[in-house]
Scaffold this motif. Structure first.
Motif: not given
Length: 344
Positions: A10-11, A30-31, A33-37, A63-64
């Protein structure tokens, strides 16, 4: 494992489809960030058995890294695309004609004035210039025109105060030259410059115009010398087949005085509208320097003599180039001035 693979796919797809740097930055948040997936997926590690956590952590780190590399690659692609757009919008089409830079040309009056100066310098004359504002004594009295002389009314002069005025002729310069050099001989000068008279503005008259006066003082100077000089000038200006003639006239500072005509350069002396059917065109006034002028300047008229003449630059230019209105010289119309490039 399935969640990681799904998130990765998806990313990478969304990153590949990002059309702007702002959209790409939103995906980064979105991917990564601290609140990302991906960070949310990391929180699932606590629910895994101890032996699976290392493998899961390694896969999340991979992945990151892949998402970060995809973001950087897409950022580079978008920046290059933006640069190409800017280049396209700012590029110069070198196949188009460039801007034309025009060089100016001399005013016809300057062309004629310089032609006359060169002519007389070649004959051994000195060019003398001076101020447009002159003293009444040198403008009139030294030229044998006292305060009560009727010739002053003809000049209709423009006075600044009772003693100073805008010169009505460049004779004032000649009077200065005579006084400063007396009793030295010979004197051969031409004095060009603007002169001013309160006159009607029409096709042949102007309140200001340009003039060149000539003065020669030496021993045994006669009208024959004057005629030879002016004939030489006429031939140089209007062509080698030109003839001149003298007609009796009156000027206070010369005696005898003459009006000088040149044979018409349009019809060759046969008669035409330009010369009013006479075959001759008046170009200047001249004469033998009056003895009183010589005496006032400190010369002995029994020892020396001389001649003087005055020619209007506008008059010569009008005849030379077929100009029908003196006002054309002073309207600052570039269309008029551009016609004279071919004469330089």
């Amino acid at each position: 494992m399935e969640q990681i693979n799904t998130l990765k796919q998806e990313a990478l797809e969304q990153i590949q489809q990002a059309a702007s740097l702002k959209e790409l930055n939103d995906l980064r948040i979105a991917f990564l960030g601290k609140k990302g997936s991906i960070q949310a997926l990391m929180k699932e590690m606590k629910n895994l058995p101890k032996e699976e956590k290392p493998a899961f952590g390694a896969m999340i780190n991979t992945l990151k890294q892949e998402v970060a590399e995809a973001l950087e690659q897409q950022k580079s692609n978008l920046e290059e695309l933006e640069m190409q757009k800017q280049i396209e919008s700012e590029k110069i089409d070198i196949t188009l004609p460039g801007r034309q830079f025009e060089l100016g040309n001399k005013h016809p009056l300057i062309t004629v004035l310089e032609e006359l100066e060169d002519l007389f310098i070649g004959l051994g004359y000195q060019v003398i210039e001076g101020s447009d504002i002159v003293n009444d004594e040198y403008c009139f009295e030294r030229a044998n025109i006292p305060k009560d002389h009727p010739a002053r009314a003809m000049q209709d002069s423009l006075y600044i105060d009772p003693e100073w005025l805008l010169r009505t002729h460049t004779t004032a310069l000649q009077m200065k030259v005579l006084e400063e050099n007396a009793p030295k001989l010979p004197i051969k000068v031409v004095c060009p410059g603007k002169v001013y008279r309160k006159d009607d503005d029409d096709a042949t008259h102007s309140h200001q115009f340009m003039q060149m006066e000539g003065l020669v003082i030496a021993e045994k100077v006669t009208l024959a010398d004057l005629k030879g000089t002016l004939e030489f000038m006429a031939k140089k200006l209007f062509g080698q087949d030109r003839q001149i003639r003298f007609r009796p006239s009156y000027f206070p500072f010369t005696e005898p005085s003459v009006e000088v005509d040149v044979s018409c350069h349009i019809c060759g002396g046969k008669g035409c509208p330009t010369c009013k059917g006479t075959g001759w065109i008046e170009i200047l006034g001249a004469g033998e320097v009056h003895p009183n002028v010589l005496k006032m300047a400190g010369y002995d008229p029994e020892v020396c003599s001389g001649f003087a003449f005055g020619v209007g630059i506008e008059r010569v230019a009008m005849l030379k180039y077929g100009i029908d209105d003196i006002r054309h010289f002073y309207t600052n119309d570039l269309r008029f001035n551009k016609q004279f490039k071919r004469y330089e």
